[in-house]
Write an enzyme that holds these catalytic residues in place. Structure first.
Site, PDB file in Angstrom:
ATOM      1  N   ASP A  23       0.812  -1.222   0.000  1.00 29.44           N
ATOM      2  CA  ASP A  23       0.000   0.000   0.000  1.00 29.44           C
ATOM      3  C   ASP A  23       0.842   1.269   0.000  1.00 29.44           C
ATOM      4  O   ASP A  23       0.294   2.377  -0.008  1.00 29.44           O
ATOM      5  CB  ASP A  23      -0.977  -0.004   1.182  1.00 29.44           C
ATOM      6  CG  ASP A  23      -0.310  -0.182   2.531  1.00 29.44           C
ATOM      7  OD1 ASP A  23       0.731  -0.853   2.596  1.00 29.44           O
ATOM      8  OD2 ASP A  23      -0.833   0.323   3.537  1.00 29.44           O
TER       9      ASP A  23
ATOM     10  N   HIS B  26       8.547  -0.431  12.324  1.00 30.33           N
ATOM     11  CA  HIS B  26       7.414  -1.145  11.741  1.00 30.33           C
ATOM     12  C   HIS B  26       7.760  -2.638  11.685  1.00 30.33           C
ATOM     13  O   HIS B  26       8.775  -3.068  12.223  1.00 30.33           O
ATOM     14  CB  HIS B  26       7.112  -0.563  10.359  1.00 30.33           C
ATOM     15  CG  HIS B  26       5.806  -0.999   9.773  1.00 30.33           C
ATOM     16  ND1 HIS B  26       4.658  -1.135  10.520  1.00 30.33           N
ATOM     17  CD2 HIS B  26       5.469  -1.337   8.499  1.00 30.33           C
ATOM     18  CE1 HIS B  26       3.673  -1.521   9.736  1.00 30.33           C
ATOM     19  NE2 HIS B  26       4.139  -1.657   8.508  1.00 30.33           N
TER      20      HIS B  26
ATOM     21  N   ASP C 238       4.309   4.263   8.538  1.00 32.45           N
ATOM     22  CA  ASP C 238       3.946   3.171   9.442  1.00 32.45           C
ATOM     23  C   ASP C 238       5.002   2.947  10.527  1.00 32.45           C
ATOM     24  O   ASP C 238       6.167   2.687  10.233  1.00 32.45           O
ATOM     25  CB  ASP C 238       3.767   1.876   8.653  1.00 32.45           C
ATOM     26  CG  ASP C 238       2.676   1.991   7.596  1.00 32.45           C
ATOM     27  OD1 ASP C 238       2.344   3.121   7.213  1.00 32.45           O
ATOM     28  OD2 ASP C 238       2.174   0.947   7.152  1.00 32.45           O
TER      29      ASP C 238
END
Length: 304
Positions: free
Chosen positions: A66, A142, A213
């Site tokens: 994404d 992350h 993230d």
């Protein structure tokens, strides 16, 4: 010259009818920087009426789909549009192998050079600099190797005070560069004209931090201290902090704490879980800690 951020996409994981995965276009000092490139980014760029030819530097935070699945298609479109200028791609080690494998298997012939800047360090480093802008990595936490990015304008030149300058025949056009740089001017009789008389203060330099993230991570605070605008992911509300930690994400409240401790000017939240249909709950939570918090809007242009 003002700095503008265009929000191309801001949701997490799965594209929806109304939202796209993470991607942003930062226009700073006449440079166009693309930050992350989720699926559908080039469509969003067209909707934003962005000039593809001005994008020479793309910064990818990490290799989850994404945040990068739109990149091969965008690069292929650059070729079809007749691009000749080199394209610089910054991202985690492995991004070159990923893209070149796709280009080889699909027989995508580019016609221009892709210059890869693969990142693997766990401390902040300067990865781009010209005479007006600097870019630093922001190491994040992350599930896979991930960086945010800090974009900083260099101090701007002072403005000439032509009303005062015109009083002195000795000051010529060739002297303007030194005056803009802050130097005093010495007249032939030895009298020194102070720079603050001949110039006025420049517009303040601005900065933008993109924190993709990550789990809650206080080590980013000294890197982004006093940043003008901070984008920080906030996938969950704080009642799901345990899930946020497990999946490598941050809550809205934690993002607000980072903004407050960093003394940021403004906080933009993003990367929301699709479990939330009403996104105002994120600003409701974050503003209890950091009032100057905002939600992104697709194709919104934010002046920094």
């Amino acid at each position: 010259m003002s700095t503008y951020l265009t929000i191309l996409g801001f949701n997490s994981a799965i594209p929806t009818v109304n939202t796209s995965p993470t991607s942003q276009l930062l226009e700073m000092e006449e440079r166009s920087f693309l930050i992350d490139c989720g699926e559908g980014t080039q469509v969003q760029l067209r909707k934003a009426k962005a000039r593809f030819s001005k994008i020479n530097h793309i910064f990818i935070s990490h290799l989850h789909g994404d945040h990068c699945f739109g990149l091969p298609g965008l690069i292929a479109s650059f070729r079809l549009l007749g691009r000749e200028m080199p394209l610089h791609v910054y991202g985690p080690k492995g991004i070159k192998k990923m893209l070149e494998t796709i280009f080889t298997i699909t027989e995508t012939h580019r016609g221009f050079e892709v210059v890869y800047h693969e990142l693997d360090k766990n401390e902040s480093e300067k990865i781009y600099e010209d005479n007006r802008v600097e870019v630093y990595t922001i190491p994040l936490d992350h599930r896979i190797y991930c960086n945010g990015y800090l974009f900083k304008e260099k101090p701007k030149e002072r403005h000439l005070n032509m009303k005062e300058i015109s009083k002195y025949d000795e000051i010529e056009t060739c002297d303007y560069h030194h005056l803009k740089a802050g130097r005093d001017f010495e007249l032939k009789d030895g009298y020194v004209l102070k720079n603050e008389i001949l110039t006025t203060d420049p517009a303040p330099a601005v900065s933008y931090a993109f924190c993709s993230d990550t789990r809650y991570l206080e080590s980013v605070i000294p890197i982004i201290k006093n940043v003008t605008v901070l984008y920080h992911e906030s996938t969950f509300l704080h009642d799901l902090k345990e899930m946020a930690d497990y999946t490598g994400h941050t809550t809205a409240m934690e993002a607000a704490v980072i903004a407050k401790k960093a003394e940021a000017g403004k906080l933009i939240l993003g990367h929301f879980s699709n479990r939330y249909s009403d996104l105002t709950v994120f600003t409701d939570e974050a503003r209890t800690v950091f009032p100057n918090t905002f939600l992104p809007k697709a194709l919104e242009v934010v002046k920094i």
